[in-house]
Design a protein around this motif. Structure first.
Motif, PDB file in Angstrom:
ATOM      1  N   GLY A 143       0.816  -1.216   0.000  1.00 57.50           N
ATOM      2  CA  GLY A 143       0.000   0.000   0.000  1.00 57.50           C
ATOM      3  C   GLY A 143       0.846   1.261   0.000  1.00 57.50           C
ATOM      4  N   ASN A 144       1.909   1.267   0.801  1.00 59.94           N
ATOM      5  CA  ASN A 144       2.819   2.419   0.804  1.00 59.94           C
ATOM      6  C   ASN A 144       3.451   2.606  -0.568  1.00 59.94           C
ATOM      7  N   PHE A 145       3.873   1.508  -1.179  1.00 61.88           N
ATOM      8  CA  PHE A 145       4.466   1.576  -2.510  1.00 61.88           C
ATOM      9  C   PHE A 145       3.485   2.194  -3.498  1.00 61.88           C
ATOM     10  N   LEU A 146       2.246   1.713  -3.494  1.00 58.34           N
ATOM     11  CA  LEU A 146       1.250   2.225  -4.437  1.00 58.34           C
ATOM     12  C   LEU A 146       0.962   3.703  -4.202  1.00 58.34           C
ATOM     13  N   CYS A 147       1.022   4.121  -2.948  1.00 59.32           N
ATOM     14  CA  CYS A 147       0.774   5.534  -2.618  1.00 59.32           C
ATOM     15  C   CYS A 147       1.846   6.454  -3.184  1.00 59.32           C
ATOM     16  N   VAL A 148       3.085   6.007  -3.161  1.00 58.42           N
ATOM     17  CA  VAL A 148       4.167   6.905  -3.583  1.00 58.42           C
ATOM     18  C   VAL A 148       4.638   6.647  -5.008  1.00 58.42           C
ATOM     19  N   ALA A 149       4.267   5.523  -5.602  1.00 58.64           N
ATOM     20  CA  ALA A 149       4.751   5.199  -6.946  1.00 58.64           C
ATOM     21  C   ALA A 149       3.997   5.947  -8.027  1.00 58.64           C
ATOM     22  N   GLU A 150       2.777   6.301  -7.762  1.00 59.42           N
ATOM     23  CA  GLU A 150       1.939   6.961  -8.760  1.00 59.42           C
ATOM     24  C   GLU A 150       2.043   8.474  -8.604  1.00 59.42           C
TER      25      GLU A 150
END
Length: 143
Positions: A11-18
């Motif tokens: 979830g953290n990855f998806l929050c900052v990757a986009e």
């Protein structure tokens, strides 16, 4: 639902990757970054403490179930046989879920029998389990 450590990190990855849309700049983005940072800090604590807490908890649950089996039934000894598997968090959690369900059933039987000493021991175990899995909130900036 209690998200797992991998769920939180993904979830953290998806929050900052986009990349954010322009309208989400400013305070909204600052809040989003703060939430991701807090979740990352809590995830780091879980990665550090989580496996040992689960191993301890599973061993303790097995001991409680095995101790109670002669009085409350061999089903509790069978439940104590839940193996920790390959020691991944997922495997430890699967065993833990089986052991916790058995502990809940044992606690119901103990309460019905009026076994105060064992009831109090189980209540202390619940407290100790919660303490072993605690996550410490950091001091918030600007407070």
């Amino acid at each position: 639902m209690t998200p797992s450590l991998p769920d939180i990190l993904v979830g953290n990855f998806l929050c900052v990757a986009e990349p954010p849309p322009p309208e989400s700049a400013g305070e909204f983005m600052a809040g989003k970054v703060a939430v991701v940072a807090l979740l990352s800090l809590l995830a780091a604590q879980e990665a550090e403490r989580g496996p040992s807490a689960r191993v301890w908890e599973n061993a303790t649950l097995r001991a409680v179930l095995l101790d109670a089996a002669p009085v409350y039934g061999e089903a509790f000894a069978e439940a104590a046989g839940a193996a920790d598997g390959d020691f991944t968090l997922a495997a430890l959690d699967r065993a833990n879920a089986t052991l916790r369900r058995a502990l809940i059933a044992l606690h119901e039987a103990v309460e019905a029998a009026g076994d105060t000493a064992r009831d109090h021991a189980i209540l202390r175990l619940y407290r100790d389990m919660a303490h072993a899995r605690r996550l410490d909130m950091p001091p918030l900036p600007g407070r």
